[in-house]
Design a protein around this motif. Structure first.
Motif, PDB file in Angstrom:
ATOM      1  N   ASP A 182       0.839  -1.200   0.000  1.00  9.52           N
ATOM      2  CA  ASP A 182       0.000   0.000   0.000  1.00  9.52           C
ATOM      3  C   ASP A 182       0.872   1.247   0.000  1.00  9.52           C
ATOM      4  OD1 ASP A 182       0.082   1.093   3.031  1.00  9.52           O
ATOM      5  OD2 ASP A 182       0.099  -1.098   3.034  1.00  9.52           O
ATOM      6  N   SER A 183       0.308   2.356  -0.427  1.00 11.57           N
ATOM      7  CA  SER A 183       1.072   3.594  -0.552  1.00 11.57           C
ATOM      8  C   SER A 183       1.436   4.197   0.803  1.00 11.57           C
ATOM      9  CB  SER A 183       0.316   4.612  -1.405  1.00 11.57           C
ATOM     10  OG  SER A 183      -0.916   4.948  -0.806  1.00 11.57           O
ATOM     11  N   ARG A 207       1.645   3.363  -5.089  1.00  8.28           N
ATOM     12  CA  ARG A 207       0.321   3.612  -5.668  1.00  8.28           C
ATOM     13  C   ARG A 207       0.316   3.346  -7.174  1.00  8.28           C
ATOM     14  NH1 ARG A 207      -1.284   9.468  -7.021  1.00  8.28           N
ATOM     15  NH2 ARG A 207       0.591  10.232  -8.014  1.00  8.28           N
ATOM     16  N   SER A 254      -0.512  -0.606  -7.719  1.00 10.59           N
ATOM     17  CA  SER A 254      -1.708  -1.238  -7.177  1.00 10.59           C
ATOM     18  C   SER A 254      -2.917  -1.023  -8.069  1.00 10.59           C
ATOM     19  CB  SER A 254      -1.995  -0.694  -5.778  1.00 10.59           C
ATOM     20  OG  SER A 254      -2.186   0.700  -5.824  1.00 10.59           O
TER      21      SER A 254
END
Length: 157
Positions: free
Chosen positions: A145-146, A153, A156
């Protein structure tokens, strides 16, 4: 290598990417990989980006895409002066040396991709110089995840 050692080696300002170091220690493991493959060097993802027109852009600009080491030259005409100077100097050094270029690089695994956390200039210069290169990669494997790393980002989607 465990994540505490990774943080000790790379966490004192070496890695300038906006990595969440506490999460690295708490949630990641480290994969070690050695390679002499120019192809593998070229497939590493950088923290440099191109916009839709092929110009250099930041990770947070709309519509950008990450560049692999093998692709960085597509934005060369729009590189910031410091990047251009650094890569040119390293490329010249790597071209004239008779010894293999040794790169110890930290990365972050996202699926089958490895995003370089540091050493983008050195990796690009070695690739562009077509240097005989030895890669020692220390790759973090953890959440994608960012919040862990803003650059994630882009992976994903």
């Amino acid at each position: 290598m465990d994540t505490s050692a990774f943080a000790l080696i790379f966490g004192d300002g070496v890695v300038r990417a906006k990595l969440d170091w506490q999460r690295v220690v708490d949630e990641c493991v480290v994969e070690e990989r050695y390679s002499r493959s120019r192809k593998e060097l070229g497939e590493l993802c950088t923290v440099w980006y191109a916009d839709e027109s092929g110009r250099d852009a930041g990770y947070d600009h709309q519509g950008t895409r990450p560049l692999r080491v093998s692709e960085v030259a597509v934005t060369e005409a729009s590189w910031p002066r410091a990047r251009a100077s650094m890569i040119a100097a390293l490329r010249a050094e790597y071209t004239r040396t008779a010894r293999p270029v040794q790169l110890t690089l930290p990365g972050y695994r996202v699926g089958d991709e490895v995003v370089l956390l540091d050493g983008n200039h050195r990796a690009a210069a070695a690739y562009l110089a077509d240097a005989d290169t030895r890669l020692l990669l220390y790759i973090l494997c953890g959440p994608t995840d960012s919040g862990m790393l803003p650059d994630l980002r882009h992976y994903s989607r």
